[in-house]
Scaffold this motif. Sequence first.
Motif, PDB file in Angstrom:
ATOM      1  N   ASP A  85       0.828  -1.206   0.000  1.00 26.82           N
ATOM      2  CA  ASP A  85       0.000   0.000   0.000  1.00 26.82           C
ATOM      3  C   ASP A  85       0.861   1.254   0.000  1.00 26.82           C
ATOM      4  N   TYR A  86       1.893   1.253  -0.842  1.00 23.49           N
ATOM      5  CA  TYR A  86       2.818   2.385  -0.925  1.00 23.49           C
ATOM      6  C   TYR A  86       2.351   3.329  -2.031  1.00 23.49           C
ATOM      7  N   TYR A  87       2.302   4.653  -1.741  1.00 18.32           N
ATOM      8  CA  TYR A  87       1.815   5.619  -2.727  1.00 18.32           C
ATOM      9  C   TYR A  87       2.972   6.271  -3.466  1.00 18.32           C
ATOM     10  N   SER A  88       2.822   6.366  -4.793  1.00 17.02           N
ATOM     11  CA  SER A  88       3.798   7.037  -5.648  1.00 17.02           C
ATOM     12  C   SER A  88       3.039   7.803  -6.721  1.00 17.02           C
ATOM     13  N   GLU A  89       3.270   9.108  -6.808  1.00 13.40           N
ATOM     14  CA  GLU A  89       2.541   9.934  -7.780  1.00 13.40           C
ATOM     15  C   GLU A  89       2.773   9.514  -9.228  1.00 13.40           C
ATOM     16  N   PRO A  90       4.035   9.290  -9.662  1.00 13.36           N
ATOM     17  CA  PRO A  90       4.239   8.829 -11.047  1.00 13.36           C
ATOM     18  C   PRO A  90       3.534   7.503 -11.323  1.00 13.36           C
ATOM     19  N   SER A  91       3.578   6.596 -10.352  1.00 13.13           N
ATOM     20  CA  SER A  91       2.913   5.302 -10.524  1.00 13.13           C
ATOM     21  C   SER A  91       1.408   5.472 -10.637  1.00 13.13           C
ATOM     22  N   TYR A  92       0.858   6.390  -9.856  1.00 16.33           N
ATOM     23  CA  TYR A  92      -0.585   6.657  -9.916  1.00 16.33           C
ATOM     24  C   TYR A  92      -0.988   7.154 -11.301  1.00 16.33           C
ATOM     25  N   LEU A  93      -0.185   8.026 -11.899  1.00 15.63           N
ATOM     26  CA  LEU A  93      -0.476   8.541 -13.235  1.00 15.63           C
ATOM     27  C   LEU A  93      -0.467   7.420 -14.271  1.00 15.63           C
ATOM     28  N   VAL A  94       0.517   6.522 -14.173  1.00 13.13           N
ATOM     29  CA  VAL A  94       0.592   5.389 -15.108  1.00 13.13           C
ATOM     30  C   VAL A  94      -0.629   4.488 -14.954  1.00 13.13           C
ATOM     31  N   ILE A  95      -1.065   4.265 -13.723  1.00 14.86           N
ATOM     32  CA  ILE A  95      -2.241   3.433 -13.467  1.00 14.86           C
ATOM     33  C   ILE A  95      -3.487   4.068 -14.069  1.00 14.86           C
ATOM     34  N   CYS A  96      -3.614   5.387 -13.956  1.00 15.64           N
ATOM     35  CA  CYS A  96      -4.763   6.085 -14.555  1.00 15.64           C
ATOM     36  C   CYS A  96      -4.776   5.920 -16.072  1.00 15.64           C
ATOM     37  N   LEU A  97      -3.618   6.053 -16.694  1.00 15.69           N
ATOM     38  CA  LEU A  97      -3.515   5.867 -18.141  1.00 15.69           C
ATOM     39  C   LEU A  97      -3.919   4.450 -18.534  1.00 15.69           C
ATOM     40  N   SER A  98      -3.432   3.478 -17.785  1.00 17.34           N
ATOM     41  CA  SER A  98      -3.720   2.086 -18.114  1.00 17.34           C
ATOM     42  C   SER A  98      -5.187   1.745 -17.877  1.00 17.34           C
ATOM     43  N   ALA A  99      -5.775   2.306 -16.834  1.00 16.65           N
ATOM     44  CA  ALA A  99      -7.202   2.073 -16.570  1.00 16.65           C
ATOM     45  C   ALA A  99      -8.044   2.580 -17.736  1.00 16.65           C
ATOM     46  N   GLY A 100      -7.684   3.760 -18.270  1.00 16.93           N
ATOM     47  CA  GLY A 100      -8.397   4.289 -19.419  1.00 16.93           C
ATOM     48  C   GLY A 100      -8.298   3.381 -20.621  1.00 16.93           C
ATOM     49  N   TYR A 101      -7.114   2.807 -20.835  1.00 19.29           N
ATOM     50  CA  TYR A 101      -6.941   1.877 -21.953  1.00 19.29           C
ATOM     51  C   TYR A 101      -7.803   0.635 -21.784  1.00 19.29           C
TER      52      TYR A 101
END
Length: 246
Positions: A85-101
């Motif tokens: 449950d570690y938070y990382s802003e760059p990782s969050y952005l990548v996850i958002c992009l992938s969720a959209g795909y």
Amino acid sequence: MSVLETISPFGNFYGVWLSLLTTVGFYAFSQKLKYGSSLPEKATKNYFDTWYWSSYIVSFTHAAVVGVLSLLCVLFNRNLMHEIDYYSEPSYLVICLSAGYFIYDLWDEIAHRRETSIIQYVVHHVLVLTILIPCVLTGRFISIAITGLVTEFHNVFLHSRIIFNFYGYDNKIRLKNSLGVANLVTCIIFRLILFPWLAYVVSRSNLSLPLLVVLYMELVYIFTYSVYIFVLSFRTDFPKIANRCC
């Protein structure tokens, strides 16, 4: 108050908008491929072949972008591979992009695919989205999601084999064998080794029993699916060796 509200400097809803914009972006990209670009000859026979080609180009693009970015996120922040449950802003952005795909691709598969294999695609995408969407909404469990997305690096080689066939490179034996080897090696590293590691990380967490059960079920399914991909790729790319082994 969500994790995003306490940690992210961008607030709580920008991830949702980013995912939706990515969905629209991939749709526009697919339409551009089908109607605004020169198609390889093998993709011009009928509408399904055109869709099939454009679908793999879109998937390859997602795999190349997200695979490289997620791998960089993990390499430059090792906590992502050790804390669930570690938070990382760059990782969050990548996850958002992938969720959209994955939202786009789920719709695309349901709307166009006519094969019985659509079931495995739908099940796979739904399971992936059950991990990605909660991450986008809450900012929780970013580490396990971004580590799982490293598998997209393998998909670069998995999809490139099929794309090259559309352009007539399937008769280039050296190129075909090189892609086949790269596909199998990356499948072992970024799927067959990675998912047992994720299961180990999950086992060390203090999550509730229902959440543990859900995560283990998803990991078992995706690992089984990865074994299926490996066996199928091995038999397709190296039939002579596969026949000797089986």
